[in-house]
Design a protein around this motif. Sequence first.
Motif, PDB file in Angstrom:
ATOM      1  N   VAL A  67       3.612  -2.481  -8.236  1.00  0.00           N
ATOM      2  CA  VAL A  67       3.543  -3.453  -7.146  1.00  0.00           C
ATOM      3  C   VAL A  67       3.292  -2.813  -5.785  1.00  0.00           C
ATOM      4  N   THR A  68       3.195  -1.492  -5.722  1.00  0.00           N
ATOM      5  CA  THR A  68       2.834  -0.811  -4.470  1.00  0.00           C
ATOM      6  C   THR A  68       1.685   0.148  -4.755  1.00  0.00           C
ATOM      7  N   SER A  69       1.017   0.599  -3.699  1.00  0.00           N
ATOM      8  CA  SER A  69      -0.156   1.459  -3.872  1.00  0.00           C
ATOM      9  C   SER A  69       0.228   2.935  -3.889  1.00  0.00           C
ATOM     10  N   PHE A  70      -0.727   3.763  -4.327  1.00  0.00           N
ATOM     11  CA  PHE A  70      -0.521   5.209  -4.374  1.00  0.00           C
ATOM     12  C   PHE A  70      -0.382   5.817  -2.985  1.00  0.00           C
ATOM     13  N   GLN A  71      -0.899   5.154  -1.963  1.00  0.00           N
ATOM     14  CA  GLN A  71      -0.892   5.716  -0.618  1.00  0.00           C
ATOM     15  C   GLN A  71       0.484   5.634   0.048  1.00  0.00           C
TER      16      GLN A  71
END
Length: 83
Positions: free
Chosen positions: A63-67
């Motif tokens: 639910v969150t990005s790699f960044q």
Amino acid sequence: RINGVMQLGIYNCDTKQKRQITYDVGDKYDPRWSPCGQYIIFTNSNDTCVYTYHIPTGNQYKVTSFQEVCMFPTWSPRHVYIV
């Protein structure tokens, strides 16, 4: 820890059965049950992303990005959202 990796498992108090629910790389941190009891939210140390795991289906979603570096996920009370 299972094979050196902190995985998640659930335990059924009625049946006294335990079941491992994560198997991938990276330690799983800060698991929390959803208000409805159908999901677990957690952080994976492999990519510092937040994931949900749907207990009935076994589906896992990022639910969150790699960044982003995310830690200490939590749930809002049912039907209450921060905008």
